[in-house]
Motif scaffolding. Structure first.
Motif, mmCIF file in Angstrom:
data_model
loop_
_atom_site.group_PDB
_atom_site.id
_atom_site.type_symbol
_atom_site.label_atom_id
_atom_site.label_comp_id
_atom_site.label_asym_id
_atom_site.label_seq_id
_atom_site.Cartn_x
_atom_site.Cartn_y
_atom_site.Cartn_z
ATOM 1 N N VAL A 119 -13.070 -1.370 -8.623
ATOM 2 C CA VAL A 119 -11.724 -1.931 -8.799
ATOM 3 C C VAL A 119 -11.343 -1.972 -10.276
ATOM 4 N N LEU A 137 -5.574 -1.452 -8.958
ATOM 5 C CA LEU A 137 -4.635 -2.441 -8.441
ATOM 6 C C LEU A 137 -3.581 -2.730 -9.503
ATOM 7 N N TRP A 151 -13.260 -7.206 -3.194
ATOM 8 C CA TRP A 151 -13.314 -5.759 -2.977
ATOM 9 C C TRP A 151 -14.590 -5.148 -3.549
ATOM 10 N N VAL A 169 -10.211 1.821 -6.520
ATOM 11 C CA VAL A 169 -8.846 1.328 -6.401
ATOM 12 C C VAL A 169 -8.354 0.821 -7.747
ATOM 13 N N VAL A 186 -16.307 -1.376 -3.453
ATOM 14 C CA VAL A 186 -15.123 -0.713 -3.997
ATOM 15 C C VAL A 186 -15.114 -0.870 -5.515
ATOM 16 N N GLN A 212 -1.726 3.370 -5.794
ATOM 17 C CA GLN A 212 -2.569 3.065 -4.644
ATOM 18 C C GLN A 212 -2.145 1.746 -3.996
ATOM 19 N N PHE A 270 0.828 -1.200 0.000
ATOM 20 C CA PHE A 270 0.000 0.000 0.000
ATOM 21 C C PHE A 270 0.867 1.256 0.000
ATOM 22 N N PHE A 300 -5.200 5.105 2.175
ATOM 23 C CA PHE A 300 -4.385 3.945 2.535
ATOM 24 C C PHE A 300 -3.391 4.262 3.649
#
Length: 547
Positions: free
Chosen positions: A413, A387, A406, A385, A411, A434, A309, A316
């Motif tokens: 994603v 990823l 998630w 987010v 969230v 992130q 993170f 975060f």
């Protein structure tokens, strides 16, 4: 894969650090972090026994490595799975270490330390040891390498494995040296295998370290490098003047780099198979390969998928958000769907076979309700987010389970898998991110918990620089506790101290594993014997031979 894995990885300044990041290549398996190790007493037998020392005629052994060969080949810098495996065959340390048990053995030196708990270790070099260019190995070569590793102005990956406990290495004769330790540190004996001795007359020349990074290798080991083609292959041949304990059994070797799973498997199976061994075997192909007569074995250890993170990117910086995203991952589903049962949910930073393992106080069992509660307490409403992830095949297979968990939290994603080098170049350039998902395996460096934890955590650690966390108050206390544990002389007390600070690492979840998984190696037993599957990326053929 790991191609970034180290004890305390220090920040390097200027070109040194950029070169390190550029050439360490892929993280996981250690970034192939490479793939890492089982330390259970009932685990694999030792591979200290040597092969028959034969040359196997003039045949060439062909190996397929599932990681890139274009990472750094500088032994003081690299965490590249391919390069580290290759260097094990090219170079020697004063001591070597069994690839499975990590038990140290005399390599370039003639024996082990007389007293591992002493603060002075004396070594004599093996009589008649030669470099691949024919010149003799001397004490000056040993001092040359250790001076580079311990130089405070030169930032290397290897520094993190030695600087905390090793004070100085000095020449005591033409072929003898003495190591002065800062305090008793028996674990250091196995770490000497990480300091590959290199010829001063070759690598002290201007620009030579850059050449080493790009693939130049001149060692004293059983195989010499004969050609290096980045992104294609690296070739080796037996070194006739080698007089050490791991004699070459293959006249020639050709190691292919094939990162994509399908063509890698095709190279060792079917009518067109022309390779004898391959690592990083996809779980879905195990049955097929066994049916075709191949031996397929796995090694379980520290190989893991972790989340990193950016604590400078809100939200975060909030421990509750990091914890929530961990609790939202259905690890059992990930193990079944992506790993085909060849993994375990992480219950500590360490894998369960590590001698210092115990379950951490915080274990991230799948708990969507707890995850939702933590996000509410953190005041997080709508969260999006991106990823970013390395494109190692088994990591990519795991991403949908993370995304699903998630998204059930509400969230939004976006999955963003990329080449491993691209991911870590961005991190090195301090670009905003992130969350990163990647693979790591510090077992490619060793088994002891102190090494593993300092590879990932420390005040000047590269990973902590990525996470922007090193200046946090809880981080500073953690680092002090880690240093105290390193210096603790009593083994039981040291183990307890390590377990206590791992509890803090688990709770904070700044960089923390989601699952530990097994790494698979396949070979043709009708052609090759003596192979031991490693729980970290790469292969070791120093005890293998033609069937």
């Amino acid at each position: 894969m790991s191609d970034l894995t180290s004890r305390t990885v220090h920040r390097a300044a200027g070109p040194d650090r950029r070169s390190f990041l550029r050439y360490t290549g892929a993280l996981g398996a250690a970034a192939a972090v490479t793939t890492t190790l089982s330390a259970c007493s009932s685990g694999p037998e030792s591979t200290n026994a040597t092969g028959d020392g034969g040359t196997g005629g003039g045949a060439t052994l062909t190996a397929v490595i599932g990681y890139g060969n274009d990472g750094s080949w500088d032994p003081t810098q690299t965490a590249s799975a391919f390069a580290m495996a290759g260097n094990e065959h090219i170079y020697e340390g004063l001591l070597g270490a069994d690839p499975i048990t990590r038990e140290p053995y005399a390599a370039l030196a003639t024996g082990l330390p007389a007293d591992p708990r002493a603060t002075t270790w004396a070594f004599t070099l093996r009589p008649g040891a030669k470099w691949h260019d024919g010149r003799p190995v001397t004490a000056d070569d040993v001092v040359f390498v250790y001076d580079r590793i311990l130089d405070p102005k030169t930032q290397t990956l290897a520094k993190g494995f030695f600087a905390s406990w090793l004070k100085e290495v000095r020449k005591t004769g033409a072929t003898s040296v003495e190591l002065e330790l800062k305090f008793p540190f028996p674990d250091g004996a196995a770490r000497l295998s990480l300091a590959k001795i290199m010829p001063k007359h070759v690598f002290s020349k201007p620009g030579a370290w850059d050449e080493a990074t790009r693939g130049k290798a001149v060692g004293s080991g059983p195989y010499r490098q004969t050609a290096h083609h980045p992104k294609s292959n690296t070739t080796f041949e037996a070194f006739d003047d080698y007089n050490g304990p791991r004699k070459a059994a293959f006249a020639k070797m050709n190691w292919l780099t094939i990162v994509d799973a399908a063509p890698r498997v095709a190279k060792i199976s079917g009518a067109g198979a022309d390779a004898e061994i391959a690592d990083n075997i996809p779980y879905a192909n195990i049955g097929q390969l066994k049916k075709s007569g191949m031996s397929v074995e796995g090694g379980a250890g520290m190989n893991n998928l972790f989340l990193l993170f950016n604590t400078a990117h809100r939200p975060f910086d909030d421990i509750r958000v990091r914890q929530a995203l961990h609790y939202a991952i259905d690890r059992d589903k990930m193990i079944e769907a992506a790993l085909k049962g060849h993994g375990k949910a992480s219950t500590s930073f360490l894998d369960e076979a590590n001698p210092s393992y115990r379950p951490a106080r915080t274990v991230y069992a799948y708990d969507p309700a707890k995850a939702e509660k933590l996000l509410r307490e953190a005041g997080v409403g709508k969260l999006s987010v991106r990823l970013m992830a390395v494109n190692v095949s088994w990591i990519v297979d795991c991403l949908p389970t993370i995304q699903e968990g998630w998204e059930k939290l509400g969230v939004d994603v976006t999955l963003d898998p990329q080449e491993t080098t691209a991911v870590f170049t961005k991190l090195d350039q301090k670009k905003d991110f992130q969350v990163v998902a990647a693979a790591s395996n510090p077992n490619q460096f060793g088994l002891d918990a102190d090494l593993i934890m300092h590879y990932n955590y420390g005040p000047e650690n590269l990973w902590m620089g990525y996470a922007r966390w090193a200046d946090a108050a809880v981080a500073k206390k953690l680092f002090r506790d880690m240093d105290r544990a390193t210096r603790e002389p009593e083994a039981g007390r040291k183990k307890a101290m390590v377990q206590d600070y791992i509890d803090v690492v688990a709770e904070q979840a700044v960089l923390y594993p989601v699952v530990h998984n097994e790494l698979m190696t396949a070979w043709d037993p009708k052609k090759v014997t003596g192979v031991k599957a490693q729980p970290y990326p790469g292969i070791n053929l120093l005890q293998a031979r033609w069937t």
